[in-house]
Design a protein around this motif. Sequence first.
Motif, short mmCIF file in Angstrom:
data_model
loop_
_atom_site.label_atom_id
_atom_site.label_comp_id
_atom_site.label_asym_id
_atom_site.label_seq_id
_atom_site.Cartn_x
_atom_site.Cartn_y
_atom_site.Cartn_z
N PHE A 12 0.84 -1.20 0.00
CA PHE A 12 0.00 0.00 0.00
C PHE A 12 0.88 1.25 0.00
O PHE A 12 1.14 1.85 1.03
N PRO A 13 1.34 1.67 -1.20
CA PRO A 13 2.22 2.84 -1.29
C PRO A 13 1.46 4.16 -1.28
O PRO A 13 0.26 4.22 -1.53
N TRP A 14 2.21 5.22 -1.01
CA TRP A 14 1.70 6.59 -1.16
C TRP A 14 1.58 6.90 -2.65
O TRP A 14 2.16 6.23 -3.51
N LEU A 15 0.80 7.94 -2.97
CA LEU A 15 0.44 8.25 -4.35
C LEU A 15 1.48 9.15 -5.02
O LEU A 15 1.20 10.30 -5.38
N ALA A 16 2.66 8.63 -5.19
CA ALA A 16 3.74 9.35 -5.87
C ALA A 16 4.61 8.31 -6.57
O ALA A 16 4.86 7.23 -6.03
N TYR A 17 5.08 8.66 -7.75
CA TYR A 17 5.87 7.70 -8.54
C TYR A 17 7.12 7.26 -7.79
O TYR A 17 7.54 6.10 -7.89
N GLY A 18 7.73 8.17 -7.04
CA GLY A 18 8.91 7.82 -6.26
C GLY A 18 8.62 6.85 -5.14
O GLY A 18 9.55 6.32 -4.51
N HIS A 19 7.35 6.57 -4.87
CA HIS A 19 6.94 5.59 -3.87
C HIS A 19 6.38 4.33 -4.54
O HIS A 19 6.68 3.22 -4.10
N THR A 20 5.56 4.51 -5.56
CA THR A 20 4.95 3.33 -6.19
C THR A 20 5.98 2.41 -6.83
O THR A 20 5.82 1.18 -6.79
N MET A 21 7.05 2.98 -7.38
CA MET A 21 8.05 2.14 -8.03
C MET A 21 8.87 1.30 -7.05
O MET A 21 9.05 0.10 -7.27
N PRO A 22 9.42 1.87 -5.94
CA PRO A 22 10.09 1.00 -4.97
C PRO A 22 9.18 -0.08 -4.40
O PRO A 22 9.61 -1.22 -4.18
N PHE A 23 7.92 0.26 -4.17
CA PHE A 23 6.98 -0.75 -3.69
C PHE A 23 6.78 -1.85 -4.72
O PHE A 23 6.62 -3.02 -4.38
N LEU A 24 6.78 -1.48 -6.01
CA LEU A 24 6.64 -2.50 -7.05
C LEU A 24 7.87 -3.40 -7.09
O LEU A 24 7.74 -4.62 -7.27
N GLU A 25 9.05 -2.83 -6.93
CA GLU A 25 10.27 -3.65 -6.95
C GLU A 25 10.26 -4.67 -5.81
O GLU A 25 10.62 -5.83 -5.99
N VAL A 26 9.85 -4.24 -4.62
CA VAL A 26 9.76 -5.17 -3.49
C VAL A 26 8.67 -6.21 -3.76
O VAL A 26 8.83 -7.40 -3.44
N SER A 27 7.57 -5.79 -4.37
CA SER A 27 6.49 -6.73 -4.71
C SER A 27 7.00 -7.83 -5.63
O SER A 27 6.70 -9.01 -5.45
N LYS A 28 7.76 -7.44 -6.64
CA LYS A 28 8.28 -8.41 -7.60
C LYS A 28 9.24 -9.38 -6.93
O LYS A 28 9.22 -10.60 -7.19
N PHE A 29 10.08 -8.88 -6.03
CA PHE A 29 11.01 -9.75 -5.31
C PHE A 29 10.25 -10.78 -4.48
O PHE A 29 10.58 -11.98 -4.50
N LEU A 30 9.22 -10.32 -3.74
CA LEU A 30 8.46 -11.24 -2.90
C LEU A 30 7.65 -12.22 -3.73
O LEU A 30 7.51 -13.39 -3.36
N ALA A 31 7.12 -11.77 -4.86
CA ALA A 31 6.37 -12.68 -5.74
C ALA A 31 7.26 -13.78 -6.29
O ALA A 31 6.84 -14.94 -6.42
N GLN A 32 8.51 -13.42 -6.59
CA GLN A 32 9.44 -14.43 -7.10
C GLN A 32 9.77 -15.48 -6.03
O GLN A 32 10.18 -16.59 -6.37
N GLY A 34 7.53 -16.73 -4.20
CA GLY A 34 6.35 -17.58 -4.10
C GLY A 34 5.22 -17.01 -3.27
O GLY A 34 4.18 -17.67 -3.11
N HIS A 35 5.39 -15.80 -2.74
CA HIS A 35 4.31 -15.21 -1.95
C HIS A 35 3.25 -14.59 -2.87
O HIS A 35 3.56 -14.13 -3.97
N ARG A 36 2.03 -14.56 -2.39
CA ARG A 36 0.94 -13.92 -3.13
C ARG A 36 0.92 -12.44 -2.77
O ARG A 36 0.83 -12.08 -1.59
N ILE A 37 0.99 -11.58 -3.78
CA ILE A 37 1.08 -10.14 -3.56
C ILE A 37 -0.14 -9.44 -4.14
O ILE A 37 -0.50 -9.65 -5.30
N SER A 38 -0.77 -8.60 -3.32
CA SER A 38 -1.84 -7.72 -3.77
C SER A 38 -1.33 -6.29 -3.68
O SER A 38 -1.14 -5.76 -2.58
N TYR A 39 -1.07 -5.69 -4.82
CA TYR A 39 -0.54 -4.33 -4.88
C TYR A 39 -1.73 -3.38 -5.00
O TYR A 39 -2.46 -3.40 -5.99
N ILE A 40 -1.92 -2.53 -3.99
CA ILE A 40 -3.12 -1.71 -3.88
C ILE A 40 -2.79 -0.25 -4.18
O ILE A 40 -1.91 0.34 -3.55
N SER A 41 -3.51 0.32 -5.12
CA SER A 41 -3.37 1.75 -5.40
C SER A 41 -4.58 2.20 -6.20
O SER A 41 -5.57 1.47 -6.33
N THR A 42 -4.51 3.41 -6.74
CA THR A 42 -5.62 3.95 -7.51
C THR A 42 -5.50 3.56 -8.98
O THR A 42 -4.43 3.12 -9.44
#
Length: 256
Positions: A12-32, A34-42
């Motif tokens: 659940f990142p803040w609404l700024a590109y400088g936040h959504t992208m690091p959160f996506l990188e961590v999401s991808k790492f955790l998904a790899q 084997g964890h199930r990731i729900s990335y929540i934003s607008t």
Amino acid sequence: MDRTEKLHIAMFPWLAYGHTMPFLEVSKFLAQKGHRISYISTLKNISRLPKLPPHMSFNLSFVKFSLPHVHGLPPGVESTSEVPIHKVPYLKRAYDKLRDPLTDFLKNSNVNWIIHDFAPYWLPGIATPLGIKLIFFSIFNASSSAFGGPPSALLGDCQKRPKDFTVVPEWIDYPCNNVAFKLYEIVNYQQCMDDDMSDIHRIGRLIQGCQFVTVRTCFEFEGDTIKLLIKLYQKPVVPVGLLPPLLSLPSNEDNK
């Protein structure tokens, strides 16, 4: 926690590109892993993210919320890149209105952990009754976090005037003379704070309510500061590395 256990983790990142992208990188790492990731934003912020590789689509899904309207926020705005800095407080108020749809999602999704940003100070109040654990992910380095101090300082009045932010805080316990704002920097930054709930108080509440903190740094770069954060927060602090550079970060996204 069993290292082999597969978890459902909400991001659940803040609404700024400088936040959504690091959160996506961590999401991808955790998904790899084997964890199930729900990335929540607008809707608009998710549409701006890079497309996922096909092999990640099974473990990483996007949960899209409509951003509620608040008076003072121009229609269609969903990111700090779309407004001048003095309008960002209205974006924070709209973000806070995501509490209800997020609560509904969490009640029906079997999420185990939420990795969250600095802004949703209300998150412990809805996650804890549902048995969901929280991880505060700071996209800034450890020195920036240490400057704010322990939760008692963040929620207190020791840094109230702009001038208070221009000196090294007393809790910095290692030789340092540059962990402070310039006066013009803090005056400019304060324009994007919500008068009803400052960023400082948001962070203080979230540090109190989370199980541990992750920071965008590494021991090789900020070893002393990470040790200080552990002492200040009285809970684990985990460095996640520097993460890839943000190659197309809009210029007016910084420090929002």
